[in-house]
Scaffold this motif. Sequence first.
Motif, PDB file in Angstrom:
ATOM      1  N   ASN A   5       0.865  -1.170   0.000  1.00  0.00           N
ATOM      2  CA  ASN A   5       0.000   0.000   0.000  1.00  0.00           C
ATOM      3  C   ASN A   5       0.903   1.222   0.000  1.00  0.00           C
ATOM      4  OD1 ASN A   5      -1.648   2.189   0.661  1.00  0.00           O
ATOM      5  ND2 ASN A   5      -3.102   0.857   1.686  1.00  0.00           N
ATOM      6  N   LEU A   6       1.146   1.794  -1.172  1.00  0.00           N
ATOM      7  CA  LEU A   6       2.098   2.879  -1.319  1.00  0.00           C
ATOM      8  C   LEU A   6       1.706   4.109  -0.517  1.00  0.00           C
ATOM      9  CD1 LEU A   6       2.842   2.649  -5.141  1.00  0.00           C
ATOM     10  CD2 LEU A   6       4.022   1.513  -3.264  1.00  0.00           C
ATOM     11  N   GLU A   7       0.407   4.410  -0.450  1.00  0.00           N
ATOM     12  CA  GLU A   7      -0.047   5.587   0.286  1.00  0.00           C
ATOM     13  C   GLU A   7       0.345   5.478   1.757  1.00  0.00           C
ATOM     14  OE1 GLU A   7      -4.089   8.136   1.271  1.00  0.00           O
ATOM     15  OE2 GLU A   7      -4.268   6.234   0.240  1.00  0.00           O
ATOM     16  N   ILE A   8       0.051   4.343   2.359  1.00  0.00           N
ATOM     17  CA  ILE A   8       0.390   4.151   3.771  1.00  0.00           C
ATOM     18  C   ILE A   8       1.899   4.158   3.957  1.00  0.00           C
ATOM     19  CG2 ILE A   8       0.352   2.498   5.681  1.00  0.00           C
ATOM     20  CD1 ILE A   8      -2.507   1.781   4.808  1.00  0.00           C
ATOM     21  N   ASP A   9       2.637   3.479   3.066  1.00  0.00           N
ATOM     22  CA  ASP A   9       4.098   3.437   3.170  1.00  0.00           C
ATOM     23  C   ASP A   9       4.693   4.834   3.183  1.00  0.00           C
ATOM     24  OD1 ASP A   9       4.017   0.685   3.167  1.00  0.00           O
ATOM     25  OD2 ASP A   9       4.720   0.461   1.108  1.00  0.00           O
ATOM     26  N   VAL A  10       4.300   5.676   2.229  1.00  0.00           N
ATOM     27  CA  VAL A  10       4.875   7.024   2.136  1.00  0.00           C
ATOM     28  C   VAL A  10       4.441   7.870   3.326  1.00  0.00           C
ATOM     29  CG1 VAL A  10       4.931   9.161   0.802  1.00  0.00           C
ATOM     30  CG2 VAL A  10       5.162   6.971  -0.362  1.00  0.00           C
ATOM     31  N   LYS A  11       3.160   7.814   3.697  1.00  0.00           N
ATOM     32  CA  LYS A  11       2.677   8.628   4.816  1.00  0.00           C
ATOM     33  C   LYS A  11       3.376   8.251   6.120  1.00  0.00           C
ATOM     34  CE  LYS A  11      -1.733   9.995   2.906  1.00  0.00           C
ATOM     35  NZ  LYS A  11      -3.181   9.952   2.994  1.00  0.00           N
ATOM     36  N   VAL A  12       3.553   6.958   6.365  1.00  0.00           N
ATOM     37  CA  VAL A  12       4.226   6.505   7.588  1.00  0.00           C
ATOM     38  C   VAL A  12       5.682   6.959   7.585  1.00  0.00           C
ATOM     39  CG1 VAL A  12       5.089   4.452   8.809  1.00  0.00           C
ATOM     40  CG2 VAL A  12       2.695   4.570   8.103  1.00  0.00           C
ATOM     41  N   LYS A  13       6.348   6.815   6.447  1.00  0.00           N
ATOM     42  CA  LYS A  13       7.750   7.214   6.374  1.00  0.00           C
ATOM     43  C   LYS A  13       7.910   8.723   6.523  1.00  0.00           C
ATOM     44  CE  LYS A  13       9.178   3.086   3.897  1.00  0.00           C
ATOM     45  NZ  LYS A  13       8.322   2.310   4.744  1.00  0.00           N
ATOM     46  N   CYS A  14       6.965   9.499   6.020  1.00  0.00           N
ATOM     47  CA  CYS A  14       6.990  10.957   6.227  1.00  0.00           C
ATOM     48  C   CYS A  14       6.868  11.273   7.716  1.00  0.00           C
ATOM     49  CB  CYS A  14       5.860  11.643   5.463  1.00  0.00           C
ATOM     50  SG  CYS A  14       6.170  11.855   3.692  1.00  0.00           S
ATOM     51  N   LEU A  15       5.930  10.605   8.386  1.00  0.00           N
ATOM     52  CA  LEU A  15       5.753  10.825   9.823  1.00  0.00           C
ATOM     53  C   LEU A  15       7.014  10.451  10.587  1.00  0.00           C
ATOM     54  CD1 LEU A  15       2.105   9.540  10.429  1.00  0.00           C
ATOM     55  CD2 LEU A  15       2.936  11.884  10.640  1.00  0.00           C
ATOM     56  N   LEU A  38       0.165  10.627  -6.988  1.00  0.00           N
ATOM     57  CA  LEU A  38       1.015   9.452  -7.158  1.00  0.00           C
ATOM     58  C   LEU A  38       0.760   8.413  -6.075  1.00  0.00           C
ATOM     59  CD1 LEU A  38       3.446   8.092  -8.624  1.00  0.00           C
ATOM     60  CD2 LEU A  38       4.919   9.306  -7.008  1.00  0.00           C
ATOM     61  N   ILE A  39       0.705   8.848  -4.831  1.00  0.00           N
ATOM     62  CA  ILE A  39       0.570   7.865  -3.748  1.00  0.00           C
ATOM     63  C   ILE A  39      -0.875   7.448  -3.501  1.00  0.00           C
ATOM     64  CG2 ILE A  39       2.708   8.595  -2.649  1.00  0.00           C
ATOM     65  CD1 ILE A  39       1.008   9.972  -0.516  1.00  0.00           C
ATOM     66  N   ASN A  40      -1.833   8.158  -4.076  1.00  0.00           N
ATOM     67  CA  ASN A  40      -3.238   7.787  -3.890  1.00  0.00           C
ATOM     68  C   ASN A  40      -3.804   6.967  -5.043  1.00  0.00           C
ATOM     69  OD1 ASN A  40      -3.808   8.969  -1.321  1.00  0.00           O
ATOM     70  ND2 ASN A  40      -3.684  10.963  -2.299  1.00  0.00           N
ATOM     71  N   LYS A  41      -2.983   6.638  -6.034  1.00  0.00           N
ATOM     72  CA  LYS A  41      -3.480   5.856  -7.174  1.00  0.00           C
ATOM     73  C   LYS A  41      -3.984   4.499  -6.698  1.00  0.00           C
ATOM     74  CE  LYS A  41      -1.046   7.484 -11.168  1.00  0.00           C
ATOM     75  NZ  LYS A  41      -1.569   7.030 -12.406  1.00  0.00           N
ATOM     76  N   LYS A  42      -5.041   4.042  -7.320  1.00  0.00           N
ATOM     77  CA  LYS A  42      -5.593   2.721  -6.987  1.00  0.00           C
ATOM     78  C   LYS A  42      -4.693   1.605  -7.490  1.00  0.00           C
ATOM     79  CE  LYS A  42      -9.228   4.408  -5.049  1.00  0.00           C
ATOM     80  NZ  LYS A  42      -9.053   4.777  -3.683  1.00  0.00           N
ATOM     81  N   GLU A  43      -4.076   1.818  -8.637  1.00  0.00           N
ATOM     82  CA  GLU A  43      -3.151   0.835  -9.198  1.00  0.00           C
ATOM     83  C   GLU A  43      -1.756   1.149  -8.676  1.00  0.00           C
ATOM     84  OE1 GLU A  43      -3.868  -1.706 -11.416  1.00  0.00           O
ATOM     85  OE2 GLU A  43      -5.971  -1.212 -11.116  1.00  0.00           O
ATOM     86  N   ILE A  45       2.028   1.796  -8.618  1.00  0.00           N
ATOM     87  CA  ILE A  45       2.955   2.296  -9.620  1.00  0.00           C
ATOM     88  C   ILE A  45       4.223   2.762  -8.912  1.00  0.00           C
ATOM     89  CG2 ILE A  45       1.949   4.617  -9.584  1.00  0.00           C
ATOM     90  CD1 ILE A  45       2.751   4.851 -12.541  1.00  0.00           C
ATOM     91  N   ILE A  46       5.336   2.399  -9.484  1.00  0.00           N
ATOM     92  CA  ILE A  46       6.611   2.910  -8.996  1.00  0.00           C
ATOM     93  C   ILE A  46       7.250   3.628 -10.163  1.00  0.00           C
ATOM     94  CG2 ILE A  46       8.909   2.331  -8.174  1.00  0.00           C
ATOM     95  CD1 ILE A  46       7.733   0.047  -6.628  1.00  0.00           C
ATOM     96  N   ASN A  47       7.499   4.918 -10.000  1.00  0.00           N
ATOM     97  CA  ASN A  47       8.176   5.676 -11.037  1.00  0.00           C
ATOM     98  C   ASN A  47       9.353   6.408 -10.409  1.00  0.00           C
ATOM     99  OD1 ASN A  47       7.156   7.979  -9.827  1.00  0.00           O
ATOM    100  ND2 ASN A  47       5.636   8.375 -11.389  1.00  0.00           N
TER     101      ASN A  47
END
Length: 74
Positions: A5-15, A38-43, A45-47
Amino acid sequence: MIKNNLEIDVKVKCLEEGVTQAQLAQMVGTSAPYVSRLINKKEGIINRVFVDMLDKLGYDIQLVYVKKKGAAEK
């Protein structure tokens, strides 16, 4: 399909690093709305921007290949 879950991963790492998404966007030279999209996409994606964001937060990315269950042996 990327199962993380990219959204959770990025948000947690930001915190963990005490960085807002807007600050992170500035660190990688993009806009905050783009980071949000980018982090809220349903699919998954790593760019390049995603890789840069995690790099700025002090993380490396590791891809692990896992054989699908029931996949035919060749």
